[in-house]
Design an enzyme around this catalytic site. Structure first.
Site, PDB file in Angstrom:
ATOM      1  N   GLU A  11      -7.423   4.767  12.026  1.00 11.66           N
ATOM      2  CA  GLU A  11      -6.343   4.665  13.015  1.00 11.66           C
ATOM      3  C   GLU A  11      -6.178   5.990  13.730  1.00 11.66           C
ATOM      4  OE1 GLU A  11      -2.347   4.319  11.086  1.00 11.66           O
ATOM      5  OE2 GLU A  11      -3.513   4.199   9.241  1.00 11.66           O
ATOM      6  N   ASP A  16       0.862  -1.181   0.000  1.00 11.62           N
ATOM      7  CA  ASP A  16       0.000   0.000   0.000  1.00 11.62           C
ATOM      8  C   ASP A  16       0.895   1.226   0.000  1.00 11.62           C
ATOM      9  OD1 ASP A  16      -0.130   0.976   3.159  1.00 11.62           O
ATOM     10  OD2 ASP A  16      -0.009  -1.205   2.975  1.00 11.62           O
TER      11      ASP A  16
END
Length: 371
Positions: A100, A12
């Site tokens: 997150e 990613d």
């Protein structure tokens, strides 16, 4: 690429990675698209094009700023979806809510609110024709939201980050897989092959909808052997056969003589009694080649204060008001349901969530540990 199989490696990338997406061994790339409702990764278009040019399956993600707000989550998801379509993320590809702590996002609020917000974002993604995922670390997924609610709504949809070590890793070591239901992708390192990029492995087939089912029948999703075997509280470790062809049993840890020519089946589970010379002992004079299985340890068998998840394996099971055989029944626990526990007292498992402020327990032979 329109599809990659389970156990494919991928990366990613965000703005701090190069515009050229080409990493040894990788078959898929998930590109950061947006953050909040006004930031666009300036390299996203180039990274998506480069990943496609290098033959990668391509998905996307947005970095959440929505915390526990359903309204904000929907807005951020809509912004990400618009950019995904504009930048060429194929219909049906994965599109993740990266939930997150930091950069405007707070994970430490109500787990219910967090879950409501994530589900709202994922619903927007699903309605737009993409495969919704939620990304976070294992601790946040387990403790700051209800992953059972998310999985019930979207199926196998978790993208979990959990690292064996800090630093370079070239391959995923499934002995360190973070056991939980519903995992689609495992991010196992933040320094894949020393290339300063996150390394991931798919646990299911990743697909887009760009290939007609009339020309190519849809391939059934392939689940890996259970990453969450269920065992009695006093079983210290288990081995699961991961070799698709099965695995031989040998008569010694030297692996020089087979007990028989019959392979033990793929996904079968065995109690572990020790490790010798890289071989896994599963009985008297019975050994597996360590490369054909993965081994999961059960922390609750060794430490009576450890956290775990228990699965109810017997009907008519109840939470009890004390860790003893003649304890009173407090409330029922449904067969096959799961409950978080925080340690045990002998064979009684201590349920993490208190009932009316009081500690409750479940009998260990009715609620096996999910490793």
């Amino acid at each position: 690429m329109t599809e990659v199989e389970a156990r494919s490696y991928g990366v990613d990338v965000a703005s701090y990675q190069p515009s050229v997406v080409s990493y040894t061994g990788a078959k898929f790339a998930v590109v950061k698209l947006t953050e909040g409702t006004n930031y666009l990764n300036p390299k996203a278009g180039q990274q998506i094009k480069s990943a496609k040019d290098h033959g990668y399956y391509v998905g996307g993600y947005f970095y959440a700023n929505h915390s526990g707000s359903v309204t904000q989550a929907r807005a951020e998801a809509k912004y990400a979806v618009a950019k995904a379509k504009a930048l060429g993320i194929p219909s049906g590809a994965v599109l993740a809510d990266d939930f997150e702590q930091g950069s405007g996002n707070n994970v430490n609020g109500s787990a219910t609110a967090n879950t409501d917000a994530v589900i709202a974002a994922m619903q927007v993604i699903k309605e737009a024709g993409y495969k919704p995922l939620v990304y976070s670390g294992a601790y946040v997924l387990r403790n700051r939201m209800s992953i059972s609610r998310i999985i019930k709504t979207f199926g196998t949809c978790l993208w979990v980050a959990s690292y064996k070590i800090s630093g370079r890793q070239d391959r995923a070591d499934f002995n360190y897989f973070p056991s939980m239901d519903g995992v689609a992708i495992w991010q196992f390192t933040d320094n894949y092959r020393g290339l300063s990029v996150d390394g991931n492995i798919s646990l299911v087939d990743l697909k887009t909808s760009s290939v007609s089912s009339a020309t190519k029948p849809a391939k059934k999703t392939v689940e890996l052997p259970s990453m969450h075997p269920v065992v009695k509280w006093d079983i210290g470790a288990v081995a699961v056969v991961t070799n698709a062809q099965g695995a031989y049993i040998y008569t010694s840890s030297k692996l020089d003589k087979r007990a028989s020519d019959k392979l033990k089946p793929y996904k079968s589970m065995w109690q572990v009694f020790g490790l010798e010379n890289g071989a896994v002992k599963v009985g008297k004079n019975q050994y597996f080649d360590g490369r054909a299985v993965y081994v999961k340890a059960n922390p609750i068998a060794y430490n009576d204060s450890k956290h775990a998840v228990a699965k109810i394996v017997m009907p008519h099971t109840h939470a009890l008001d004390a860790p003893k055989a003649d304890a009173g029944k407090v409330y029922g626990l449904a067969l096959n349901s799961k409950v978080e526990i925080q340690g045990r007292v002998g064979r009684f498992l201590r349920i993490k969530e208190k009932h009316k402020g009081k500690q409750v327990y479940v009998t260990g032979n009715r609620a096996y540990i999910v490793l």
